[in-house]
Design a protein around this motif. Structure first.
Motif, short mmCIF file in Angstrom:
data_model
loop_
_atom_site.label_atom_id
_atom_site.label_comp_id
_atom_site.label_asym_id
_atom_site.label_seq_id
_atom_site.Cartn_x
_atom_site.Cartn_y
_atom_site.Cartn_z
N HIS A 14 -15.12 -2.58 -3.21
CA HIS A 14 -16.33 -3.23 -3.72
C HIS A 14 -16.13 -3.63 -5.18
CE1 HIS A 14 -20.58 -4.16 -4.23
NE2 HIS A 14 -20.57 -3.41 -5.32
N HIS A 15 -15.50 -2.75 -5.95
CA HIS A 15 -15.24 -3.04 -7.37
C HIS A 15 -14.33 -4.26 -7.52
CE1 HIS A 15 -14.35 -2.41 -11.61
NE2 HIS A 15 -13.07 -2.41 -11.31
N LEU A 16 -13.33 -4.39 -6.64
CA LEU A 16 -12.39 -5.51 -6.70
C LEU A 16 -12.89 -6.75 -5.97
CD1 LEU A 16 -9.02 -3.62 -6.02
CD2 LEU A 16 -9.87 -4.48 -8.20
N ASN A 17 -14.05 -6.62 -5.27
CA ASN A 17 -14.59 -7.72 -4.45
C ASN A 17 -13.59 -8.11 -3.37
OD1 ASN A 17 -16.53 -9.46 -3.60
ND2 ASN A 17 -16.61 -10.65 -5.49
N LEU A 18 -12.98 -7.10 -2.77
CA LEU A 18 -11.92 -7.29 -1.78
C LEU A 18 -12.49 -7.11 -0.37
CD1 LEU A 18 -8.85 -7.54 -1.08
CD2 LEU A 18 -8.73 -5.05 -1.34
N LEU A 19 -12.42 -8.17 0.44
CA LEU A 19 -12.90 -8.10 1.82
C LEU A 19 -11.78 -7.82 2.82
CD1 LEU A 19 -15.53 -11.01 2.02
CD2 LEU A 19 -15.90 -8.59 1.50
N GLU A 20 -10.61 -8.38 2.58
CA GLU A 20 -9.47 -8.17 3.48
C GLU A 20 -8.78 -6.85 3.09
OE1 GLU A 20 -7.61 -12.35 4.61
OE2 GLU A 20 -8.01 -12.25 2.47
N LYS A 21 -9.50 -5.76 3.25
CA LYS A 21 -9.07 -4.49 2.71
C LYS A 21 -8.23 -3.64 3.65
CE LYS A 21 -13.56 -2.42 3.90
NZ LYS A 21 -14.79 -1.82 3.33
N ASP A 22 -8.13 -4.03 4.91
CA ASP A 22 -7.44 -3.18 5.88
C ASP A 22 -5.94 -3.08 5.64
OD1 ASP A 22 -9.60 -2.75 8.33
OD2 ASP A 22 -9.89 -4.63 7.26
N TYR A 23 -5.39 -3.96 4.81
CA TYR A 23 -3.96 -3.90 4.52
C TYR A 23 -3.63 -2.83 3.47
CZ TYR A 23 -3.93 -8.46 6.83
OH TYR A 23 -4.09 -9.49 7.74
N PHE A 24 -4.66 -2.28 2.83
CA PHE A 24 -4.45 -1.40 1.69
C PHE A 24 -4.79 0.05 2.02
CE2 PHE A 24 -5.29 -5.66 0.29
CZ PHE A 24 -4.35 -5.88 -0.71
N GLY A 25 -4.31 0.94 1.18
CA GLY A 25 -4.60 2.36 1.33
C GLY A 25 -4.53 3.04 -0.01
N ILE A 26 -4.83 4.33 -0.02
CA ILE A 26 -4.77 5.13 -1.24
C ILE A 26 -3.71 6.20 -1.06
CG2 ILE A 26 -6.03 6.70 -2.76
CD1 ILE A 26 -8.60 5.26 -1.92
N ARG A 27 -2.78 6.25 -1.98
CA ARG A 27 -1.70 7.21 -1.88
C ARG A 27 -1.77 8.22 -3.03
NH1 ARG A 27 3.99 5.30 0.18
NH2 ARG A 27 4.47 4.55 -1.89
N TYR A 28 -1.35 9.43 -2.74
CA TYR A 28 -1.26 10.45 -3.78
C TYR A 28 -0.03 11.30 -3.52
CZ TYR A 28 -3.21 13.67 -0.28
OH TYR A 28 -3.43 14.41 0.85
#
Length: 359
Positions: A14-28
């Motif tokens: 939401h902060h990035l205004n990103l709709l095609e978000k399924d390609y991304f993830g959060i890594r730690y």
């Protein structure tokens, strides 16, 4: 305290205004240096073994099969940033001619047309595109930038970069270090097109997703079962450094196979790491699959958000080649002014503030 991974991921998109978000993830990374993908269906606090504050990283998790065909420029720009980082860290391997072209596209995208008043002789040597490169390659990069890319906007240069990158054998490679049955070092990886094994700079195995029938692991041992032409069945066996690394490798494989191979998410099934009933780890991919993501992207009708490409802070881990704002030369007054700033933040290391790359 009780927030699940999905909440954090949605907040970032939401902060990035990103709709095609399924390609991304959060890594730690946990205290034992083991990488993990944040699971969206589970509590964040229960997944973290370290103490707060937690450090996480937004990055591409599933590389688009055709990144230049992504619907929105903001998505292409984020994938461009990831691939630029892959190139710098030696994950996106290529021959010298391709390397020169990719680096020239980055130069054009970030500093614009060559200007002898601003870019003195040897200007390309100040920028680091790869883990290491020669003076001859630097000169070739500058020659391409000066003569072949004049007039290209940042968006066009980034799109050309993506089209070039996707043709490489190592496009989408996020390598997992292992050893083969003879004890030789190898890197295993999952790409949009299948499973690959790299030894040195050479790809020694490639299995298309429709050929891979099963992925298994037990302790540090990882097996890939495949069916090839003429009913030829093969089993590849590799050994990860630790059981935790092997489990992470297996989960990445399960998710990638589901994302790229299946027609719809309703076909996703819980899989077991073992052939024995109810023994071993069980895991289920919880997101949409590639075909559904592309169909949903085609239905996006909004006015494209304007991207303000800010100059990034130089970093030891992935130095930027820009030192100030970079704006497209194409007027964007017809677009709704939704400004997005994608910048590198800072983290505290040994009491000092240092750059921290966002992707």
């Amino acid at each position: 305290r009780d927030a699940k991974g999905q909440y954090l991921f949605d907040l970032i998109c939401h902060h990035l205004n990103l709709l095609e978000k399924d390609y991304f993830g959060i890594r730690y990374v946990d205290p034992d240096k083991q990488r993990h993908w944040l699971e969206f269906t589970k509590s964040i606090s229960k997944q973290m073994k370290s103490q707060p504050p937690f450090t996480m990283c937004l990055r591409v998790k599933f590389y688009p099969p055709d990144p230049a065909a992504l619907k929105e420029e903001i998505t292409r720009y984020l994938v461009f940033l990831q691939l630029k980082r892959d190139l710098y860290h030696g994950r996106l391997l290529c021959k010298t001619s391709d390397a020169a072209m990719l680096a020239a596209y980055i130069l054009q995208a970030e500093i614009g047309d060559y200007d002898p008043g601003k870019h003195p002789e040897g200007y390309s040597s100040k920028f680091q595109f790869f883990p290491k490169h020669s003076e001859k390659l630097e000169r070739r990069i500058a020659d391409i930038h000066k003569t072949e890319l004049i007039g290209q906007t940042p968006e066009t240069s980034e799109r050309n970069f993506l089209q070039k990158a996707q043709m490489l054998e190592t496009y989408g490679v996020d390598p997992h270090p292992c050893k083969d049955v003879s004890g030789n070092p190898a890197f295993l990886a999952f790409t949009p097109f299948g499973f690959v094994v790299l030894q040195g700079n050479r790809r020694v195995h490639f299995l298309k997703w429709n050929e891979v029938s099963k992925l298994k692991f037990e302790a540090k041992t990882f097996h890939i079962y495949a069916n090839q032409k003429e009913d030829r069945k093969i089993i590849l066996t590799y050994f990860a450094p630790t059981p935790e690394a092997c489990k992470h490798l297996w989960k990445c494989g399960v998710e990638n196979q589901a994302f790229y191979k299946l027609e719809k998410s309703s076909q996703v099934r819980t899989v077991s790491s073992s052939n024995l009933f109810f023994k071993g780890s069980r895991f289920r991919y919880s997101g949409r699959v590639a075909k559904e993501v592309m169909e949903q992207s085609a239905r996006i009708k909004r006015e494209p958000p304007e991207i303000h490409r800010s100059g990034l802070v130089p970093s030891r881990s992935c130095p930027s080649i820009t030192h100030g704002p970079r704006l497209s030369s194409v007027p964007r007054t017809r677009r709704r002014a939704v400004h997005i700033s994608i910048m590198e933040g800072k983290k505290i290391v040994d009491g000092r503030e240092t750059p921290c790359v966002a992707l």
